[in-house]
Design a protein around this motif. Structure first.
Motif, mmCIF file in Angstrom:
data_model
loop_
_atom_site.group_PDB
_atom_site.id
_atom_site.type_symbol
_atom_site.label_atom_id
_atom_site.label_comp_id
_atom_site.label_asym_id
_atom_site.label_seq_id
_atom_site.Cartn_x
_atom_site.Cartn_y
_atom_site.Cartn_z
ATOM 1 N N ARG A 31 0.854 -1.188 0.000
ATOM 2 C CA ARG A 31 0.000 0.000 0.000
ATOM 3 C C ARG A 31 0.889 1.237 0.000
ATOM 4 O O ARG A 31 1.831 1.334 0.788
ATOM 5 C CB ARG A 31 -0.872 -0.019 1.251
ATOM 6 C CG ARG A 31 -1.814 1.145 1.268
ATOM 7 C CD ARG A 31 -2.879 0.955 2.317
ATOM 8 N NE ARG A 31 -3.807 2.069 2.267
ATOM 9 C CZ ARG A 31 -4.854 2.164 3.048
ATOM 10 N NH1 ARG A 31 -5.104 1.213 3.927
ATOM 11 N NH2 ARG A 31 -5.659 3.203 2.950
ATOM 12 N N LYS A 32 0.542 2.176 -0.873
ATOM 13 C CA LYS A 32 1.328 3.408 -0.979
ATOM 14 C C LYS A 32 1.275 4.217 0.305
ATOM 15 O O LYS A 32 0.212 4.359 0.889
ATOM 16 C CB LYS A 32 0.731 4.281 -2.066
ATOM 17 C CG LYS A 32 1.416 4.221 -3.391
ATOM 18 C CD LYS A 32 0.790 5.287 -4.284
ATOM 19 C CE LYS A 32 0.950 4.925 -5.733
ATOM 20 N NZ LYS A 32 0.028 5.735 -6.556
ATOM 21 N N TRP A 34 3.110 7.859 0.953
ATOM 22 C CA TRP A 34 4.076 8.876 0.556
ATOM 23 C C TRP A 34 4.662 9.563 1.775
ATOM 24 O O TRP A 34 3.954 9.813 2.747
ATOM 25 C CB TRP A 34 3.402 9.941 -0.322
ATOM 26 C CG TRP A 34 3.131 9.504 -1.731
ATOM 27 C CD1 TRP A 34 1.948 9.031 -2.221
ATOM 28 C CD2 TRP A 34 4.052 9.505 -2.826
ATOM 29 N NE1 TRP A 34 2.084 8.742 -3.557
ATOM 30 C CE2 TRP A 34 3.348 9.025 -3.954
ATOM 31 C CE3 TRP A 34 5.401 9.861 -2.961
ATOM 32 C CZ2 TRP A 34 3.954 8.898 -5.205
ATOM 33 C CZ3 TRP A 34 5.991 9.730 -4.205
ATOM 34 C CH2 TRP A 34 5.272 9.259 -5.305
ATOM 35 N N LEU A 84 1.397 5.186 -12.659
ATOM 36 C CA LEU A 84 1.441 4.645 -11.290
ATOM 37 C C LEU A 84 1.063 5.659 -10.224
ATOM 38 O O LEU A 84 0.971 5.316 -9.045
ATOM 39 C CB LEU A 84 2.838 4.094 -10.993
ATOM 40 C CG LEU A 84 3.237 2.876 -11.825
ATOM 41 C CD1 LEU A 84 4.698 2.550 -11.627
ATOM 42 C CD2 LEU A 84 2.369 1.676 -11.460
ATOM 43 N N SER A 85 0.864 6.901 -10.628
ATOM 44 C CA SER A 85 0.536 7.928 -9.647
ATOM 45 C C SER A 85 -0.189 9.071 -10.340
ATOM 46 O O SER A 85 0.038 9.334 -11.518
ATOM 47 C CB SER A 85 1.813 8.445 -8.997
ATOM 48 O OG SER A 85 1.526 9.494 -8.100
ATOM 49 N N SER A 86 -1.032 9.729 -9.576
ATOM 50 C CA SER A 86 -1.694 10.934 -10.104
ATOM 51 C C SER A 86 -0.790 12.152 -9.977
ATOM 52 O O SER A 86 -1.084 13.213 -10.519
ATOM 53 C CB SER A 86 -2.995 11.180 -9.357
ATOM 54 O OG SER A 86 -2.716 11.404 -7.991
ATOM 55 N N LYS A 87 0.326 11.990 -9.239
ATOM 56 C CA LYS A 87 1.247 13.113 -9.077
ATOM 57 C C LYS A 87 2.058 13.310 -10.351
ATOM 58 O O LYS A 87 2.228 12.386 -11.135
ATOM 59 C CB LYS A 87 2.211 12.852 -7.911
ATOM 60 C CG LYS A 87 1.537 12.685 -6.566
ATOM 61 C CD LYS A 87 2.598 12.539 -5.478
ATOM 62 C CE LYS A 87 2.041 11.952 -4.200
ATOM 63 N NZ LYS A 87 0.936 12.719 -3.618
HETATM 64 O O1 I3S Z 1 -2.320 4.297 -6.470
HETATM 65 P P1 I3S Z 1 -3.324 4.741 -5.446
HETATM 66 O O2 I3S Z 1 -3.802 3.659 -4.566
HETATM 67 O O3 I3S Z 1 -4.421 5.584 -6.020
HETATM 68 O O4 I3S Z 1 -2.481 5.672 -4.482
HETATM 69 C C1 I3S Z 1 -3.022 6.645 -3.628
HETATM 70 C C2 I3S Z 1 -3.291 6.075 -2.266
HETATM 71 O O5 I3S Z 1 -2.174 5.356 -1.809
HETATM 72 C C3 I3S Z 1 -3.606 7.145 -1.249
HETATM 73 O O6 I3S Z 1 -3.656 6.568 0.040
HETATM 74 P P2 I3S Z 1 -4.981 5.977 0.700
HETATM 75 O O7 I3S Z 1 -5.469 4.943 -0.242
HETATM 76 O O8 I3S Z 1 -4.484 5.435 1.996
HETATM 77 O O9 I3S Z 1 -5.945 7.113 0.871
HETATM 78 C C4 I3S Z 1 -2.538 8.229 -1.222
HETATM 79 O O10 I3S Z 1 -2.909 9.230 -0.316
HETATM 80 C C5 I3S Z 1 -2.336 8.820 -2.590
HETATM 81 O O11 I3S Z 1 -1.312 9.792 -2.524
HETATM 82 C C6 I3S Z 1 -2.004 7.753 -3.605
HETATM 83 O O12 I3S Z 1 -2.012 8.232 -4.924
HETATM 84 P P3 I3S Z 1 -0.947 9.088 -5.720
HETATM 85 O O13 I3S Z 1 -1.620 9.231 -7.046
HETATM 86 O O14 I3S Z 1 -0.794 10.349 -4.960
HETATM 87 O O15 I3S Z 1 0.365 8.347 -5.870
#
Ligand code: I3S
Length: 128
Positions: A31-32, A34, A84-87
């Protein structure tokens, strides 16, 4: 910069602050989560230092007392991580052991410099 100074004997090529998350460990998806890391490219490795959580939030803890992880760049692969990311400005590093990381900076030039530097090390190791 204290962390980098202690590594001077290992040829620090680049050091700085990046947003970072590990997305796989040994091929298993994680699980991501950041966070901000102090990242040092030295020798054949990319080394991550956690930001100090102590009373002085601008200080980085000394290398000797700071939890760290180190990535061996031999055989690693680096790509842009657009899916792989919205960033924006995210690079995707995969190691031979199946560990995967995303590294991000809000400054495009910063992440381009990191990509160039990390690729340089990977290429040098591929030629050895
Ligand atoms: O690839 P994902 O799962 O959309 O990544 C997002 C999630 O990990 C999210 O965490 P929660 O699922 O615990 O809310 C993060 O806050 C986001 O930053 C992740 O997406 P980005 O696109 O920012 O890498």
């Amino acid at each position: 910069a204290g962390a980098a100074l202690t590594l001077s004997s290992q040829e620090v090529q680049k050091a700085g602050q990046l947003n970072r998350t590990k997305i796989a460990e040994g091929g298993r998806k994680l699980r991501k989560s950041w966070g901000v890391s102090w990242v040092v490219l030295a020798g054949n490795s990319l080394i991550f230092y956690k930001e100090s959580k102590g009373p002085a939030p601008t200080a980085w803890c000394p290398a000797s007392s700071c939890p760290e992880s180190s990535v061996d760049l031999r055989g690693a692969a680096l790509d842009w991580a657009r899916e792989l990311s919205s960033k924006k400005n995210v690079i995707h590093l995969r190691t031979v052991t199946g560990n995967e990381f995303l590294l991000q900076s809000d400054q495009e030039a910063t992440i381009q410099e990191w990509a160039r530097a990390i690729r340089g090390v990977i290429r040098r190791l591929d030629l050895e």
